[in-house]
Design a protein around this motif. Structure first.
Motif, PDB file in Angstrom:
ATOM      1  N   ILE A   1       5.542  -0.317   5.628  1.00 25.30           N
ATOM      2  CA  ILE A   1       3.640   0.080   5.765  1.00 25.30           C
ATOM      3  C   ILE A   1       3.653   0.609   3.529  1.00 25.30           C
ATOM      4  CG2 ILE A   1       2.413   2.713   5.804  1.00 25.30           C
ATOM      5  CD1 ILE A   1       3.416   1.380   8.540  1.00 25.30           C
ATOM      6  N   VAL A   2       4.420   0.768   3.216  1.00 24.60           N
ATOM      7  CA  VAL A   2       3.532   1.669   1.905  1.00 24.60           C
ATOM      8  C   VAL A   2       4.024  -0.547   1.511  1.00 24.60           C
ATOM      9  CG1 VAL A   2       4.905   0.852  -0.847  1.00 24.60           C
ATOM     10  CG2 VAL A   2       5.218   2.644   1.292  1.00 24.60           C
ATOM     11  N   ASN A   3       4.758  -1.158   1.476  1.00 24.91           N
ATOM     12  CA  ASN A   3       4.218  -3.344   1.471  1.00 24.91           C
ATOM     13  C   ASN A   3       3.551  -3.872   1.680  1.00 24.91           C
ATOM     14  OD1 ASN A   3       6.783  -2.649  -0.741  1.00 24.91           O
ATOM     15  ND2 ASN A   3       8.187  -3.976   1.115  1.00 24.91           N
ATOM     16  N   LEU A   4       2.695  -3.569   2.623  1.00 24.55           N
ATOM     17  CA  LEU A   4       1.372  -4.273   3.592  1.00 24.55           C
ATOM     18  C   LEU A   4      -0.054  -3.331   3.291  1.00 24.55           C
ATOM     19  CD1 LEU A   4       2.158  -4.553   6.610  1.00 24.55           C
ATOM     20  CD2 LEU A   4       2.224  -5.930   5.835  1.00 24.55           C
ATOM     21  N   GLY A   5       0.501  -2.005   2.394  1.00 26.45           N
ATOM     22  CA  GLY A   5      -0.399  -1.599   1.639  1.00 26.45           C
ATOM     23  C   GLY A   5      -2.002  -0.779   2.361  1.00 26.45           C
ATOM     24  N   MET A   6      -1.045   0.018   3.609  1.00 25.30           N
ATOM     25  CA  MET A   6      -1.613   0.934   4.149  1.00 25.30           C
ATOM     26  C   MET A   6      -1.711   2.391   3.807  1.00 25.30           C
ATOM     27  SD  MET A   6       0.368  -0.708   7.901  1.00 25.30           S
ATOM     28  CE  MET A   6      -1.080   0.027   9.100  1.00 25.30           C
ATOM     29  N   LEU A   7      -1.449   2.605   2.648  1.00 25.13           N
ATOM     30  CA  LEU A   7      -1.250   3.620   1.945  1.00 25.13           C
ATOM     31  C   LEU A   7      -2.568   3.613   1.118  1.00 25.13           C
ATOM     32  CD1 LEU A   7       2.132   5.592   1.762  1.00 25.13           C
ATOM     33  CD2 LEU A   7       0.263   5.366   4.031  1.00 25.13           C
TER      34      LEU A   7
END
Length: 72
Positions: free
Chosen positions: A42-48
């Motif tokens: 989730i973090v690596n996909l930039g979802m935050l």
């Protein structure tokens, strides 16, 4: 199976753009510190990325714990 009890939040918000309002909703509830628990994907996909600036604008402390195994 052993009997168990599970209690979750009394309020769930599901609508387009809800994540962008998370800091505002926390502020309305007098929250001062937020812990986001997620997995590395989730973090690596930039979802935050879209929701984190709201915490800065609301002057709320936010920490991210992303060492959770995906789909445990």
């Amino acid at each position: 199976m052993q009997p168990f009890s599970f209690a979750t939040t009394p309020h769930l918000l599901c609508e387009p753009g809800a994540a962008g309002r998370l800091a505002q909703l926390c502020q309305q509830r007098s929250v001062r510190r937020v812990l986001i628990v997620t997995d590395p994907g989730i973090v690596n996909l930039g979802m935050l990325d879209d929701l984190l600036p709201g915490f800065t604008q609301a002057r709320l402390s936010v920490a991210i714990f992303s060492e959770v195994s995906a789909d445990p």
